[in-house]
Design a protein around this motif. Structure first.
Motif, PDB file in Angstrom:
ATOM      1  N   GLU A  19      46.429  30.959  37.568  1.00 22.44           N
ATOM      2  CA  GLU A  19      45.718  29.837  38.174  1.00 22.44           C
ATOM      3  C   GLU A  19      45.621  30.027  39.675  1.00 22.44           C
ATOM      4  O   GLU A  19      46.445  30.685  40.289  1.00 22.44           O
ATOM      5  CB  GLU A  19      46.454  28.532  37.857  1.00 22.44           C
ATOM      6  CG  GLU A  19      46.430  28.191  36.378  1.00 22.44           C
ATOM      7  CD  GLU A  19      47.038  26.851  36.085  1.00 22.44           C
ATOM      8  OE1 GLU A  19      46.990  25.966  36.949  1.00 22.44           O
ATOM      9  OE2 GLU A  19      47.556  26.699  34.975  1.00 22.44           O
ATOM     10  N   TYR A  21      42.672  29.670  43.308  1.00 23.37           N
ATOM     11  CA  TYR A  21      41.305  29.733  43.804  1.00 23.37           C
ATOM     12  C   TYR A  21      40.969  31.195  44.073  1.00 23.37           C
ATOM     13  O   TYR A  21      41.652  31.876  44.825  1.00 23.37           O
ATOM     14  CB  TYR A  21      41.159  28.914  45.090  1.00 23.37           C
ATOM     15  CG  TYR A  21      39.832  29.116  45.768  1.00 23.37           C
ATOM     16  CD1 TYR A  21      38.662  28.639  45.185  1.00 23.37           C
ATOM     17  CD2 TYR A  21      39.743  29.794  46.973  1.00 23.37           C
ATOM     18  CE1 TYR A  21      37.434  28.824  45.797  1.00 23.37           C
ATOM     19  CE2 TYR A  21      38.523  29.989  47.591  1.00 23.37           C
ATOM     20  CZ  TYR A  21      37.374  29.508  46.995  1.00 23.37           C
ATOM     21  OH  TYR A  21      36.156  29.701  47.594  1.00 23.37           O
ATOM     22  N   PRO A  23      37.708  33.247  45.283  1.00 21.46           N
ATOM     23  CA  PRO A  23      36.325  33.105  45.752  1.00 21.46           C
ATOM     24  C   PRO A  23      35.352  34.155  45.222  1.00 21.46           C
ATOM     25  O   PRO A  23      34.149  33.932  45.225  1.00 21.46           O
ATOM     26  CB  PRO A  23      36.449  33.209  47.274  1.00 21.46           C
ATOM     27  CG  PRO A  23      37.735  33.894  47.515  1.00 21.46           C
ATOM     28  CD  PRO A  23      38.631  33.558  46.364  1.00 21.46           C
ATOM     29  N   ASP A  26      36.169  34.252  38.739  1.00 22.10           N
ATOM     30  CA  ASP A  26      36.579  32.955  38.201  1.00 22.10           C
ATOM     31  C   ASP A  26      38.008  32.895  37.668  1.00 22.10           C
ATOM     32  O   ASP A  26      38.658  31.869  37.792  1.00 22.10           O
ATOM     33  CB  ASP A  26      35.625  32.533  37.079  1.00 22.10           C
ATOM     34  CG  ASP A  26      34.231  32.268  37.594  1.00 22.10           C
ATOM     35  OD1 ASP A  26      34.103  31.651  38.663  1.00 22.10           O
ATOM     36  OD2 ASP A  26      33.270  32.684  36.932  1.00 22.10           O
TER      37      ASP A  26
END
Length: 135
Positions: A19, A21, A23, A26
């Protein structure tokens, strides 16, 4: 839903979805300490047209395939009934080679604001990368 569907492909193996972020892609799947990065797309029309659209530009800036650092495009071709889909796990290197060789059907303008450019490709040319969902 589609991120978790990647697990179905690796059902007999132990994978972890990392998990966070990211960029330039995905999702990350980790198996035996090796990380594989996926760009995930879902298409509800490709089952009818036999074509997929690979984003290359948005707002006059490189995007999608031109910016991704993913190892694979996980392209979900969603079928109109139930929770069935075909999943194409296409190596990004294969997509980039075909684009460089101009092995796409045409360029289109798309997106809600018509600010995105995509390359249209025949999904059948990626048959070797196809995995089909089961009910």
């Amino acid at each position: 839903m589609f991120f978790l569907s990647l697990y179905a492909i690796f059902k007999n193996e132990s994978h972890i979805i990392k998990e966070g972020y990211f960029p330039y892609y995905d999702v990350e799947l980790v198996h035996n300490g090796e990380i594989k990065k996926y760009e995930c797309k879902a298409d509800r029309y490709a089952y009818k047209t036999g074509q997929i659209a690979i984003e290359s530009e948005c707002n006059n800036k490189p995007s999608g395939i031109t910016r991704t650092k993913a190892d694979y495009y996980a392209y979900f071709v969603v079928k109109p009934y139930g929770d069935l889909y075909d999943l194409y796990l296409i190596p990004v290197s294969v997509l980039k080679q075909r684009i460089k060789a101009k092995q796409f059907m045409r360029k289109i303008v798309c997106g809600h604001n018509k600010n995105t450019k995509c390359l249209v490709m025949d999904i059948n040319t990626f048959a070797e990368y196809k995995h089909t969902s089961k009910k």
